[in-house]
Design a protein around this motif. Structure first.
Motif, PDB file in Angstrom:
ATOM      1  N   GLN A 115       0.818  -1.219   0.000  1.00 55.54           N
ATOM      2  CA  GLN A 115       0.000   0.000   0.000  1.00 55.54           C
ATOM      3  C   GLN A 115       0.851   1.269   0.000  1.00 55.54           C
ATOM      4  O   GLN A 115       0.517   2.246  -0.671  1.00 55.54           O
ATOM      5  CB  GLN A 115      -0.980   0.021   1.179  1.00 55.54           C
ATOM      6  CG  GLN A 115      -2.016   1.126   1.070  1.00 55.54           C
ATOM      7  CD  GLN A 115      -2.875   1.017  -0.192  1.00 55.54           C
ATOM      8  OE1 GLN A 115      -3.465  -0.017  -0.476  1.00 55.54           O
ATOM      9  NE2 GLN A 115      -2.949   2.103  -0.961  1.00 55.54           N
ATOM     10  N   SER A 116       1.947   1.269   0.711  1.00 53.74           N
ATOM     11  CA  SER A 116       2.827   2.441   0.726  1.00 53.74           C
ATOM     12  C   SER A 116       3.360   2.738  -0.676  1.00 53.74           C
ATOM     13  O   SER A 116       3.388   3.901  -1.112  1.00 53.74           O
ATOM     14  CB  SER A 116       3.988   2.212   1.694  1.00 53.74           C
ATOM     15  OG  SER A 116       4.899   3.275   1.631  1.00 53.74           O
ATOM     16  N   GLU A 117       3.771   1.685  -1.400  1.00 55.39           N
ATOM     17  CA  GLU A 117       4.257   1.841  -2.772  1.00 55.39           C
ATOM     18  C   GLU A 117       3.136   2.305  -3.707  1.00 55.39           C
ATOM     19  O   GLU A 117       3.349   3.136  -4.588  1.00 55.39           O
ATOM     20  CB  GLU A 117       4.872   0.535  -3.281  1.00 55.39           C
ATOM     21  CG  GLU A 117       6.185   0.165  -2.611  1.00 55.39           C
ATOM     22  CD  GLU A 117       6.013  -0.655  -1.334  1.00 55.39           C
ATOM     23  OE1 GLU A 117       4.876  -0.728  -0.785  1.00 55.39           O
ATOM     24  OE2 GLU A 117       7.013  -1.214  -0.867  1.00 55.39           O
ATOM     25  N   ILE A 118       1.919   1.776  -3.501  1.00 50.78           N
ATOM     26  CA  ILE A 118       0.774   2.197  -4.305  1.00 50.78           C
ATOM     27  C   ILE A 118       0.518   3.688  -4.096  1.00 50.78           C
ATOM     28  O   ILE A 118       0.304   4.431  -5.056  1.00 50.78           O
ATOM     29  CB  ILE A 118      -0.484   1.367  -3.965  1.00 50.78           C
ATOM     30  CG1 ILE A 118      -0.297  -0.095  -4.390  1.00 50.78           C
ATOM     31  CG2 ILE A 118      -1.730   1.963  -4.618  1.00 50.78           C
ATOM     32  CD1 ILE A 118      -1.379  -1.041  -3.883  1.00 50.78           C
ATOM     33  N   ASN A 119       0.565   4.136  -2.838  1.00 46.78           N
ATOM     34  CA  ASN A 119       0.358   5.551  -2.542  1.00 46.78           C
ATOM     35  C   ASN A 119       1.416   6.422  -3.219  1.00 46.78           C
ATOM     36  O   ASN A 119       1.102   7.496  -3.747  1.00 46.78           O
ATOM     37  CB  ASN A 119       0.355   5.794  -1.038  1.00 46.78           C
ATOM     38  CG  ASN A 119      -0.828   5.134  -0.347  1.00 46.78           C
ATOM     39  OD1 ASN A 119      -1.830   4.795  -0.978  1.00 46.78           O
ATOM     40  ND2 ASN A 119      -0.710   4.930   0.950  1.00 46.78           N
ATOM     41  N   THR A 120       2.661   5.951  -3.215  1.00 49.39           N
ATOM     42  CA  THR A 120       3.732   6.687  -3.892  1.00 49.39           C
ATOM     43  C   THR A 120       3.445   6.774  -5.383  1.00 49.39           C
ATOM     44  O   THR A 120       3.571   7.843  -5.992  1.00 49.39           O
ATOM     45  CB  THR A 120       5.097   6.005  -3.650  1.00 49.39           C
ATOM     46  OG1 THR A 120       5.365   6.008  -2.243  1.00 49.39           O
ATOM     47  CG2 THR A 120       6.221   6.712  -4.386  1.00 49.39           C
ATOM     48  N   PHE A 121       3.045   5.651  -5.990  1.00 50.83           N
ATOM     49  CA  PHE A 121       2.737   5.622  -7.414  1.00 50.83           C
ATOM     50  C   PHE A 121       1.592   6.581  -7.752  1.00 50.83           C
ATOM     51  O   PHE A 121       1.685   7.370  -8.693  1.00 50.83           O
ATOM     52  CB  PHE A 121       2.394   4.192  -7.848  1.00 50.83           C
ATOM     53  CG  PHE A 121       2.107   4.046  -9.313  1.00 50.83           C
ATOM     54  CD1 PHE A 121       3.134   4.083 -10.240  1.00 50.83           C
ATOM     55  CD2 PHE A 121       0.812   3.875  -9.775  1.00 50.83           C
ATOM     56  CE1 PHE A 121       2.876   3.960 -11.606  1.00 50.83           C
ATOM     57  CE2 PHE A 121       0.538   3.737 -11.130  1.00 50.83           C
ATOM     58  CZ  PHE A 121       1.581   3.785 -12.052  1.00 50.83           C
ATOM     59  N   ILE A 122       0.536   6.551  -6.975  1.00 48.90           N
ATOM     60  CA  ILE A 122      -0.598   7.447  -7.210  1.00 48.90           C
ATOM     61  C   ILE A 122      -0.157   8.906  -7.080  1.00 48.90           C
ATOM     62  O   ILE A 122      -0.620   9.773  -7.812  1.00 48.90           O
ATOM     63  CB  ILE A 122      -1.770   7.098  -6.266  1.00 48.90           C
ATOM     64  CG1 ILE A 122      -2.377   5.753  -6.691  1.00 48.90           C
ATOM     65  CG2 ILE A 122      -2.829   8.201  -6.260  1.00 48.90           C
ATOM     66  CD1 ILE A 122      -3.396   5.177  -5.741  1.00 48.90           C
ATOM     67  N   GLY A 123       0.788   9.163  -6.200  1.00 50.52           N
ATOM     68  CA  GLY A 123       1.328  10.509  -6.040  1.00 50.52           C
ATOM     69  C   GLY A 123       2.023  11.031  -7.290  1.00 50.52           C
ATOM     70  O   GLY A 123       2.180  12.246  -7.460  1.00 50.52           O
ATOM     71  N   PHE A 124       2.451  10.134  -8.168  1.00 51.96           N
ATOM     72  CA  PHE A 124       3.086  10.554  -9.421  1.00 51.96           C
ATOM     73  C   PHE A 124       2.099  11.276 -10.349  1.00 51.96           C
ATOM     74  O   PHE A 124       2.504  11.940 -11.281  1.00 51.96           O
ATOM     75  CB  PHE A 124       3.694   9.357 -10.162  1.00 51.96           C
ATOM     76  CG  PHE A 124       4.849   8.706  -9.466  1.00 51.96           C
ATOM     77  CD1 PHE A 124       5.632   9.378  -8.542  1.00 51.96           C
ATOM     78  CD2 PHE A 124       5.169   7.387  -9.747  1.00 51.96           C
ATOM     79  CE1 PHE A 124       6.709   8.762  -7.910  1.00 51.96           C
ATOM     80  CE2 PHE A 124       6.249   6.761  -9.131  1.00 51.96           C
ATOM     81  CZ  PHE A 124       7.018   7.449  -8.202  1.00 51.96           C
ATOM     82  N   PHE A 125       0.807  11.132 -10.096  1.00 52.34           N
ATOM     83  CA  PHE A 125      -0.217  11.749 -10.941  1.00 52.34           C
ATOM     84  C   PHE A 125      -0.732  13.044 -10.313  1.00 52.34           C
ATOM     85  O   PHE A 125      -1.911  13.340 -10.367  1.00 52.34           O
ATOM     86  CB  PHE A 125      -1.362  10.758 -11.199  1.00 52.34           C
ATOM     87  CG  PHE A 125      -0.906   9.491 -11.844  1.00 52.34           C
ATOM     88  CD1 PHE A 125      -0.496   9.483 -13.166  1.00 52.34           C
ATOM     89  CD2 PHE A 125      -0.847   8.312 -11.135  1.00 52.34           C
ATOM     90  CE1 PHE A 125      -0.046   8.318 -13.774  1.00 52.34           C
ATOM     91  CE2 PHE A 125      -0.398   7.132 -11.721  1.00 52.34           C
ATOM     92  CZ  PHE A 125      -0.001   7.145 -13.042  1.00 52.34           C
ATOM     93  N   LYS A 126       0.171  13.846  -9.751  1.00 53.05           N
ATOM     94  CA  LYS A 126      -0.218  15.086  -9.084  1.00 53.05           C
ATOM     95  C   LYS A 126      -0.496  16.229 -10.062  1.00 53.05           C
ATOM     96  O   LYS A 126      -1.199  17.168  -9.732  1.00 53.05           O
ATOM     97  CB  LYS A 126       0.822  15.500  -8.055  1.00 53.05           C
ATOM     98  CG  LYS A 126       2.189  15.845  -8.607  1.00 53.05           C
ATOM     99  CD  LYS A 126       3.133  16.176  -7.468  1.00 53.05           C
ATOM    100  CE  LYS A 126       4.546  16.473  -7.782  1.00 53.05           C
ATOM    101  NZ  LYS A 126       5.079  16.626  -9.039  1.00 53.05           N
TER     102      LYS A 126
END
Length: 187
Positions: A115-126
């Protein structure tokens, strides 16, 4: 005459081997290079939802395969490119689709573990996503998953578990789009 015919066939063969594939106006390259690693096109297709042609997705690998599960599990270099072809793809819809995709790609236990990695990945779409944007999601075993937008690096996420969940969104048993999966697997 025979030599001329053979020369013509050789020329045609060379042209077709290097020619690009075009899908929904997007030129899909026959190969790409990620940090010095040459990857060959495995296949490509169009992600559609209702009447929208959302994006063109392409899969690049070192060893071609038509088995999605094998590719998802593989600890080998590969990349997925996404070329946005419709204004319906927005930053918020991309984030939501990624969340849903991981839910379909992973068991709840697997998803919790990354989940931490998923959150980081989603953060790439800022930043805003617009028609014409080009995303490259590449996995290199020694580095992890490298993500870029329009040639600009967004970040890297380490770990094979994350790569499996991410690539499972497109190539797993419950993919985002069956037709896109078939195209990426060259079926």
């Amino acid at each position: 005459m025979k030599k001329i015919l053979l020369a013509a066939l050789a020329l045609i063969g060379t042209y077709s081997a290097t020619a690009q594939q075009t899908i929904n106006g997007v030129n899909v390259e026959k190969s790409i290079t990620v940090e010095g690693q040459e990857l060959e096109l495995n296949g490509a297709g169009l992600r559609e939802k209702l009447w929208f042609d959302l994006y063109v997705g392409a899969l690049y690998v070192t060893t071609r395969s038509s088995d999605g599960n094998t590719l998802v599990a593989a600890n080998m270099p590969m990349a997925i490119t996404l070329d946005i072809t419709d204004e319906a793809v927005t930053q918020e819809k991309m984030k939501s689709s990624v969340e849903d995709g991981f839910g379909d790609s992973c068991t709840s236990k697997q998803q919790k573990a990354i989940q931490s990695e998923i959150n980081t990945f989603i953060g790439f779409f800022k930043d805003a996503i617009v028609k014409g944007d080009h995303f490259e999601i590449a996995y290199l075993p020694a580095k992890g998953t490298l993500v870029s937008k329009n040639g600009t690096a967004l970040g890297t996420i380490t770990g094979l578990k994350f790569k499996k969940g991410l690539f499972g969104i497109w190539l797993g048993d419950d993919p985002a789009d069956e037709d896109l999966k078939a195209g990426m697997l060259n079926k």
